[in-house]
Enzyme design. Structure first.
Site, PDB file in Angstrom:
ATOM      1  N   GLY A  26       0.786  -1.227   0.000  1.00 16.50           N
ATOM      2  CA  GLY A  26       0.000   0.000   0.000  1.00 16.50           C
ATOM      3  C   GLY A  26       0.814   1.271   0.000  1.00 16.50           C
ATOM      4  O   GLY A  26       0.264   2.362  -0.191  1.00 16.50           O
ATOM      5  N   CYS A 236     -27.288 -10.822 -18.115  1.00 14.48           N
ATOM      6  CA  CYS A 236     -26.606 -10.593 -19.386  1.00 14.48           C
ATOM      7  C   CYS A 236     -27.460 -11.138 -20.532  1.00 14.48           C
ATOM      8  O   CYS A 236     -27.843 -12.304 -20.524  1.00 14.48           O
ATOM      9  CB  CYS A 236     -25.231 -11.261 -19.386  1.00 14.48           C
ATOM     10  N   CYS A 239     -25.091 -14.107 -22.373  1.00 16.22           N
ATOM     11  CA  CYS A 239     -24.787 -15.410 -21.763  1.00 16.22           C
ATOM     12  C   CYS A 239     -25.740 -15.769 -20.625  1.00 16.22           C
ATOM     13  O   CYS A 239     -25.705 -16.882 -20.117  1.00 16.22           O
ATOM     14  CB  CYS A 239     -23.346 -15.435 -21.252  1.00 16.22           C
ATOM     15  N   CYS A 260     -22.426  -8.606 -19.945  1.00 21.30           N
ATOM     16  CA  CYS A 260     -21.264  -8.736 -19.063  1.00 21.30           C
ATOM     17  C   CYS A 260     -20.187  -7.744 -19.463  1.00 21.30           C
ATOM     18  O   CYS A 260     -19.854  -7.619 -20.652  1.00 21.30           O
ATOM     19  CB  CYS A 260     -20.690 -10.160 -19.145  1.00 21.30           C
ATOM     20  N   CYS A 266     -17.887 -13.670 -20.083  1.00 23.10           N
ATOM     21  CA  CYS A 266     -19.114 -13.857 -20.879  1.00 23.10           C
ATOM     22  C   CYS A 266     -18.927 -14.991 -21.876  1.00 23.10           C
ATOM     23  O   CYS A 266     -19.798 -15.850 -22.023  1.00 23.10           O
ATOM     24  CB  CYS A 266     -19.455 -12.550 -21.599  1.00 23.10           C
TER      25      CYS A 266
END
Length: 274
Positions: A26, A236, A239, A260, A266
């Site tokens: 970080g 979606c 899919c 997606c 997808c």
């Protein structure tokens, strides 16, 4: 031509910065960002990180907003391939290095993979403290009170934070970090991730990292649930997925359909391989 475009001294300097960033999760590490054959602000930081760590045995995947076929993703992938001749793929599972802009892949990452983020603005404190010297001092003292005040003001006025992306996270219980402009939906994926995550900001000349299996938590109040984008009631239209981040697409006839955001996910779901 030099392998991977960058000269060896440049690669060594970037690798040293990466190692320091990994050692202090970080923490923002400065590096000497080089001129690249793309404009600053279009992924030069992530590109330099990728070129510094890639080798002949790697398999590369590049996505932009989850898509393998966008202009940014295609151009960066073609450039890296032209200077390294590494194998490229659109499959998250097959890739050893994934360079991304603004998304974490839907398919869970695994050990040995590296996710390289293109980062526009690396310091989360810039939203509340424009003075760089003061921001560095705040990081040194772990003084993130201004971020907490920002979250409190949003919560008191609107019931929850209005931050939709770049949501501040605390890494390894120490440094507040900007996760790059990923949606809140992806924020929880950073925690305890099996892959190494590297963040490169070329214009700002900064690198930071999240090592594998590192604790990453969104900044939130104990009595407030961390809420991500909800797509309840939608799926979606390609899919049929109800468990992925969806793009809202307005068609010429005025109707709205959802697809997606992650094209590989997808495709895999459409082929029944998930």
């Amino acid at each position: 031509m030099r392998y991977a475009f960058l000269d060896e001294e440049a690669k060594k300097e970037i690798r040293r910065s990466i190692l320091k960033a990994i050692a202090i999760p970080g923490y923002i590490v400065s590096f000497a960002s080089r001129e690249m054959p793309i404009a600053r602000g279009w992924g030069t930081g992530g590109l330099q990180v990728t070129l510094a760590i890639i080798n002949e045995s790697d398999t590369l995947k590049v996505i932009d907003q989850g898509c393998d076929g966008s202009v940014n993703a295609v151009n960066i992938r073609n450039f890296i391939h032209s200077v390294t001749n590494v194998k490229t793929t659109t499959s998250t599972k097959e890739a050893s290095i994934i360079q991304t802009r603004h998304r974490v892949p839907e398919i869970e990452l695994k050990e040995g993979q590296t996710l390289v983020y293109q980062v526009p603005m690396p310091d989360i404190l810039e939203t509340v403290e424009p003075n760089t010297a003061k921001a560095k001092l705040m990081h040194a003292n772990a003084n993130y009170s201004k971020l907490w005040v920002l979250l409190y003001e949003d919560t008191s006025m609107f019931g929850d934070s209005r931050i939709s992306n770049r949501y501040p996270v605390l890494v390894n219980n120490r440094y507040a970090m900007d996760p790059s402009p990923i949606p809140k939906y992806d924020t929880l994926k950073l925690n305890n991730c099996k892959a190494l995550q590297l963040f490169g900001a070329g214009r700002e000349k900064k690198i930071y990292a999240i090592p594998p299996y590192t604790k990453v938590e969104p900044l939130k109040f104990e009595d407030k649930e961390f809420k991500v984008e909800s797509f309840q009631g939608h799926f979606c239209n390609r899919c049929g997925s109800k468990n992925s981040f969806l793009d809202e697409v307005y068609l010429d006839d005025g109707s709205v359909k959802y697809f997606c955001n992650d094209t590989d996910y997808c495709d895999m779901n459409l082929q029944g391989k998930l």
